[in-house]
Design a protein around this motif. Structure first.
Motif, short mmCIF file in Angstrom:
data_model
loop_
_atom_site.label_atom_id
_atom_site.label_comp_id
_atom_site.label_asym_id
_atom_site.label_seq_id
_atom_site.Cartn_x
_atom_site.Cartn_y
_atom_site.Cartn_z
N GLY A 99 0.78 -1.23 0.00
CA GLY A 99 0.00 0.00 0.00
C GLY A 99 0.81 1.27 0.00
O GLY A 99 0.25 2.37 -0.06
N THR A 100 2.15 1.13 0.04
CA THR A 100 3.02 2.31 0.07
C THR A 100 3.20 2.89 -1.33
O THR A 100 3.47 2.15 -2.27
N THR A 101 3.02 4.20 -1.46
CA THR A 101 3.31 4.86 -2.73
C THR A 101 4.82 5.05 -2.81
O THR A 101 5.40 5.80 -2.04
N VAL A 102 5.46 4.31 -3.74
CA VAL A 102 6.92 4.30 -3.82
C VAL A 102 7.46 5.16 -4.95
O VAL A 102 8.66 5.43 -5.02
N GLY A 103 6.56 5.60 -5.85
CA GLY A 103 7.04 6.41 -6.96
C GLY A 103 5.96 7.32 -7.51
O GLY A 103 4.77 6.99 -7.44
N LYS A 104 6.38 8.47 -8.01
CA LYS A 104 5.47 9.40 -8.67
C LYS A 104 6.20 9.96 -9.88
O LYS A 104 7.35 10.38 -9.77
N PHE B 105 12.68 11.44 -15.88
CA PHE B 105 12.33 10.01 -15.82
C PHE B 105 13.15 9.31 -14.75
O PHE B 105 14.37 9.24 -14.84
N GLU B 106 12.47 8.80 -13.74
CA GLU B 106 13.16 8.11 -12.65
C GLU B 106 12.91 6.61 -12.74
O GLU B 106 11.99 6.16 -13.44
N VAL B 107 13.74 5.83 -12.03
CA VAL B 107 13.57 4.38 -11.95
C VAL B 107 13.63 4.00 -10.47
O VAL B 107 14.52 4.47 -9.75
N TRP B 108 12.66 3.19 -10.03
CA TRP B 108 12.58 2.84 -8.61
C TRP B 108 12.85 1.36 -8.39
O TRP B 108 12.52 0.52 -9.26
N VAL C 220 16.78 7.22 -21.24
CA VAL C 220 17.13 7.77 -19.92
C VAL C 220 16.90 6.71 -18.85
O VAL C 220 17.75 6.48 -17.97
N MET C 221 15.79 6.00 -18.94
CA MET C 221 15.52 4.95 -17.94
C MET C 221 16.40 3.73 -18.21
O MET C 221 16.85 3.05 -17.29
#
Ligand code: ING
Length: 309
Positions: free
Chosen positions: A120-125, A158-161, A184-185
């Motif tokens: 349930g944790t929001t880990v990325g936006k 652009f991020e990568v989690w 980029v990713m």
């Protein structure tokens, strides 16, 4: 030990202008439960999945504009989706219109996608970078595509989690047409890219492209996957939405560029695939071994723009 992840691409059919957030959450929850019943650990929803694609209309009324946006996430309307997902132990990615009010009172509007883990944790936006369409009303069009009136480009790129046992990134709709999005990713070691889209079948600036909408969609998703050794999940909101026929053809692409699952309707439908994230290395450790074969100094045009790595 192979790193398997079962992913559901949860396509939506049309969302009517008068459909409430609660109505959408009921549909999203039903898609989530279907996906969970088929073993999914991650469910990917489309771009702007809580409302109709409102940039097809132009308004200068600030209150009307912001009526399409969410100031908080989760919020009263979406909390049931978060609760059900956590109860099922399923993560999801959700696209919505985000309103950010800064401490100084400035108001920012983004086309946003979030990544929520199985706990349930929001880990990325992610906030959409490539904002297509036009800035002002163009009454000569059969419908507007005024995303540049409603949204500003995301500031973060652009991020990568690290999530779901792998390296996960996100992009939104028009982003998928730009090779830099994937590269980029790719340079950040992405293994799974989640992309929601709303794509009208009519492109006013060049209608001869209309017949190629499906081809271009799968072309860019497959190329992005193959050229960066990553899985790519492309999820549509399709069908005839408020009179505008929009592309469906949701599909999941392997790092080989092959389709591993796809939707066959233009409505609410989940395509499921069990992905082996280690399969990415068959491409990242051979053909597309960036460290061995890429020569960044020769990509000087991009370097001059300061965007290349
Ligand atoms: N939509 C479109 C997309 O890139 C568009 C913009 C519309 C392109 C019609 C071509 C034809 O798929 C979004 N939301 O970015």
């Amino acid at each position: 030990m192979a790193r398997h992840l079962t992913v559901g691409a949860a396509q939506m059919g049309p969302i009517g202008r008068d459909e409430s957030r609660a109505d959408c959450v009921v549909r999203l929850t039903s898609l989530l439960e279907d996906a969970a019943s088929r073993g999914c650990e991650l469910v990917v929803f489309p771009e702007l999945a809580l409302t109709t694609f409102f940039p097809r209309w132009f308004t200068d009324d600030a209150d009307e504009m912001e009526s399409w946006f969410e100031a908080d996430m989760p919020n009263t309307a979406t909390q049931p989706l978060f609760d059900r997902a956590k109860e099922l132990g399923v993560g999801f990615s959700l696209g919505y219109a985000e309103l950010v009010v800064g401490a100084d009172g400035t108001r920012h509007r983004y086309n946003t996608q979030i990544l929520v883990e199985r706990d349930g944790t929001t880990v990325g936006k992610y906030r959409k970078v490539h904002i297509p369409g036009h800035e002002s009303n163009e009454p000569g069009r059969p419908f507007q595509h005024a995303e540049r009136h409603y949204f500003e480009p995301g500031p973060d790129g652009f991020e990568v989690w690290n999530a779901f046992g792998g390296r996960v990134g996100m992009a939104i709709c028009n982003d998928r047409r730009w090779p830099e999005t994937y590269r980029v990713m790719g340079l950040k070691g992405v293994e799974l890219i989640l992309i929601g889209y709303n794509t009208p079948l009519h492109y006013e600036p060049d209608p001869q492209q209309n017949a190629l909408a499906g081809f271009h969609n799968h072309l860019v998703l497959a190329a992005g996957a193959y050229q960066n050794g990553t899985y790519v999940v492309g999820v549509a909101k399709g069908g005839i939405e408020e009179g505008v026929d929009s592309l469906a053809q949701t599909a999941i692409f392997a790092p080989s560029g092959q389709i591993v699952a796809q939707c066959i309707t233009t409505g609410d439908e989940v395509a499921v695939a069990r992905l082996d994230l280690d399969f990415c290395s068959f491409y990242n450790n051979t053909l597309f071994d960036f460290d061995r074969y890429r020569i960044p100094k020769h990509y000087r045009l991009i370097a001059e723009e300061g965007g290349g790595a």
